[in-house]
Design a protein around this motif. Structure first.
Motif, PDB file in Angstrom:
ATOM      1  N   PRO A  24      57.805  39.209  40.254  1.00 11.80           N
ATOM      2  CA  PRO A  24      57.195  39.375  41.591  1.00 11.80           C
ATOM      3  C   PRO A  24      57.040  40.835  41.987  1.00 11.80           C
ATOM      4  CG  PRO A  24      58.900  37.688  41.632  1.00 11.80           C
ATOM      5  CD  PRO A  24      59.026  38.380  40.316  1.00 11.80           C
ATOM      6  N   LEU A  47      59.598  37.842  48.188  1.00 12.25           N
ATOM      7  CA  LEU A  47      59.220  37.401  46.848  1.00 12.25           C
ATOM      8  C   LEU A  47      60.362  37.476  45.843  1.00 12.25           C
ATOM      9  CD1 LEU A  47      55.717  39.137  46.489  1.00 12.25           C
ATOM     10  CD2 LEU A  47      56.168  36.728  47.011  1.00 12.25           C
ATOM     11  N   TYR A  48      61.418  38.165  46.195  1.00  7.19           N
ATOM     12  CA  TYR A  48      62.513  38.422  45.258  1.00  7.19           C
ATOM     13  C   TYR A  48      63.106  37.111  44.726  1.00  7.19           C
ATOM     14  CZ  TYR A  48      67.055  40.016  43.528  1.00  7.19           C
ATOM     15  OH  TYR A  48      68.161  40.274  42.747  1.00  7.19           O
ATOM     16  N   ASP A  49      63.153  36.975  43.392  1.00  5.76           N
ATOM     17  CA  ASP A  49      63.691  35.760  42.778  1.00  5.76           C
ATOM     18  C   ASP A  49      64.635  36.088  41.624  1.00  5.76           C
ATOM     19  OD1 ASP A  49      61.996  36.673  40.823  1.00  5.76           O
ATOM     20  OD2 ASP A  49      60.923  34.779  40.551  1.00  5.76           O
ATOM     21  N   GLU A  50      65.222  37.282  41.656  1.00  7.34           N
ATOM     22  CA  GLU A  50      66.179  37.741  40.649  1.00  7.34           C
ATOM     23  C   GLU A  50      65.520  38.092  39.322  1.00  7.34           C
ATOM     24  OE1 GLU A  50      69.269  34.840  40.432  1.00  7.34           O
ATOM     25  OE2 GLU A  50      69.846  35.062  42.530  1.00  7.34           O
ATOM     26  N   THR A  51      64.177  38.190  39.303  1.00  9.48           N
ATOM     27  CA  THR A  51      63.445  38.651  38.116  1.00  9.48           C
ATOM     28  C   THR A  51      62.535  39.803  38.535  1.00  9.48           C
ATOM     29  OG1 THR A  51      61.458  37.267  38.337  1.00  9.48           O
ATOM     30  CG2 THR A  51      63.408  36.251  37.330  1.00  9.48           C
ATOM     31  N   THR A  52      61.914  40.449  37.537  1.00 11.78           N
ATOM     32  CA  THR A  52      61.039  41.582  37.828  1.00 11.78           C
ATOM     33  C   THR A  52      59.586  41.192  38.079  1.00 11.78           C
ATOM     34  OG1 THR A  52      60.631  41.906  35.461  1.00 11.78           O
ATOM     35  CG2 THR A  52      62.452  43.163  36.471  1.00 11.78           C
ATOM     36  N   GLN A  84      68.402  39.498  52.364  1.00  6.39           N
ATOM     37  CA  GLN A  84      67.151  39.783  53.055  1.00  6.39           C
ATOM     38  C   GLN A  84      67.378  40.513  54.383  1.00  6.39           C
ATOM     39  OE1 GLN A  84      67.901  36.960  51.556  1.00  6.39           O
ATOM     40  NE2 GLN A  84      66.314  36.733  49.997  1.00  6.39           N
ATOM     41  N   GLU A 129      72.209  41.913  39.465  1.00  5.07           N
ATOM     42  CA  GLU A 129      71.794  41.150  38.288  1.00  5.07           C
ATOM     43  C   GLU A 129      72.245  41.796  36.978  1.00  5.07           C
ATOM     44  OE1 GLU A 129      70.670  38.262  38.950  1.00  5.07           O
ATOM     45  OE2 GLU A 129      70.516  38.747  41.086  1.00  5.07           O
ATOM     46  N   SER A 166      56.582  41.519  32.026  1.00  5.65           N
ATOM     47  CA  SER A 166      57.361  40.526  32.771  1.00  5.65           C
ATOM     48  C   SER A 166      56.825  39.120  32.557  1.00  5.65           C
ATOM     49  CB  SER A 166      57.338  40.872  34.263  1.00  5.65           C
ATOM     50  OG  SER A 166      57.992  42.092  34.517  1.00  5.65           O
TER      51      SER A 166
END
Length: 408
Positions: free
Chosen positions: A383, A376-381, A54, A253, A310
């Motif tokens: 967010p 918002l980043y949580d290692e998925t697309t 971040q 990732e 997603s």
């Protein structure tokens, strides 16, 4: 137009020479180069300073915040002192800040210098937009700015690959040293090749807090101005949300090598080139407003499809990351130069300030979106795609709400 005015108009340098178009494109793109080129270096910068992801993403936000504030400074200065000298000063400041980023001893200094670099980089787009609107009528200005955007984006699409190659084989500091040297070269070319577009007789007689405030007050009080500025600004916010996190999705990732990541980002930048050139063609064929509607609808539709994919738990893949980003780049590039050119043309006596306020809004939203996307980043697309969808939905809402003001 009187006979003397027509003679003056014919005597002004044109904007149709290829060398001048290329030079203006480079100047217009100095902010884009400073963001795109260092994206592949995010993991390397994180390792050098031993900070969280971040903190590195925040370096993009502070650049954009600085860039937004810089717009408010360079616009009035150019209305008072002319476009060319203010541009030269901005490029020199940009060069100094770029070299400073390369020498930064810690993350705090790096962030401060990125903010300064962003402020100085505002000189490019502010002055180029003002120069074009000084010289051309509204539709031609919109088409020319779209052409410049496409030419700039074509050049910028190479910078992530160059940045990826540099960080693969050299320290990331080389990227910022290269940006500084590019700015020094531009100072020389601009001194010799860019004409002054604002003659002394058309400049503000006095530049002070009151006159600056009154100019911005008048511009900000125009609902028609905002109807052309807000929709592209929200779409551009979606672009920067994507730019803020896609390197972590692709590199961390999915295991894409930095040099290959640069190529993937160049593909998205290629979509930006295509979008700006498509916008130029649409303005000529269908008019300004219909071109903007086309970009808004396309962006909204693609963003909605990405959210659905997603949400249905589609596996993380290069396609799921890149395809929505490509569409977002295309849609934003289609409408942004058109909308901003029209907005600036509404205030011919304060074109620099109008360009500045439009750019301030664009970059303010972009900086906020980069920060939000990072949080918002949580290692998925999911967010990322949900946020870009919200940006597109708000852009369409603003456009529809401004219809009465545009046709008043």
């Amino acid at each position: 137009m009187s006979t003397s005015d027509a003679a003056d108009e014919r005597s002004k340098p044109g904007l149709d020479s290829l060398p001048l178009i290329v030079l203006l494109s480079f100047v217009f793109g100095i902010a884009a180069f400073a963001t795109d080129m260092y994206l592949p270096a995010f993991p390397a910068i994180r390792a050098t300073f031993d900070v969280a992801p971040q903190a590195v993403q925040f370096s993009m936000s502070v650049f954009l915040y600085g860039n937004a504030l810089g717009h408010l400074v360079f616009g009035p200065l150019s209305d008072r002192y002319g476009r060319k000298p203010v541009l030269i000063g901005g490029l020199l400041a940009y060069a100094g800040a770029s070299f400073g980023c390369a020498l930064a001893p810690d993350i705090t200094a790096f962030l401060a210098l990125r903010a300064l670099q962003g402020a100085a980089a505002a000189s490019g787009p502010v002055l180029v937009r003002a120069l074009i609107n000084d010289r051309l009528p509204r539709e031609r200005a919109a088409q020319t700015l779209a052409l410049l955007t496409g030419t700039m984006a074509f050049t910028a699409m190479l910078t992530p690959s160059l940045g990826g190659w540099l960080v693969q084989f050299h320290p990331w500091q080389w990227i910022f040293a290269g940006l500084g040297m590019t700015a020094v070269a531009l100072v020389g070319f601009c001194s010799a090749g860019i004409p002054e577009s604002l003659p002394p007789a058309h400049r503000l007689g006095v530049l002070g807090p009151r006159s600056v405030y009154e100019a911005y007050r008048d511009i900000a009080g125009s609902a028609r101005f905002w109807s052309y500025v807000l929709p592209p600004s929200f779409m551009f916010a979606g672009v920067f949300a994507y730019a803020a996190v896609n390197s972590f999705l692709l590199i961390d990732e999915l295991g894409i090598a930095e040099r290959h990541y640069g190529i993937s980002y160049s593909v998205a930048a290629g979509a930006y080139v295509s979008g700006s050139l498509a916008g130029r063609t649409l303005v000529r064929l269908a008019g300004i407003d219909r071109a903007i509607v086309t970009g808004l609808v396309l962006g909204f539709t693609c963003a909605l499809a990405a959210v659905i994919a997603s949400a249905l738990s589609a596996p993380l893949s290069i396609a799921l990351v890149m395809l929505p980003g490509i569409c977002m780049f295309f849609s934003a590039a289609l409408i942004l130069p058109i909308g901003f050119s029209v907005a600036v043309s509404l205030f011919p006596l304060h074109a620099g300030s109008a360009s500045a306020l439009a750019g301030f809004t664009q970059l303010g939203f972009a900086g906020a979106s980069a920060g939000i996307a990072a949080m918002l980043y949580d290692e998925t697309t999911l967010p990322l795609h949900a946020f870009t969808f919200v940006c597109c939905a708000i852009a369409i809402t603003c456009w529809c709400a401004g219809r009465g003001f545009r046709h008043a």
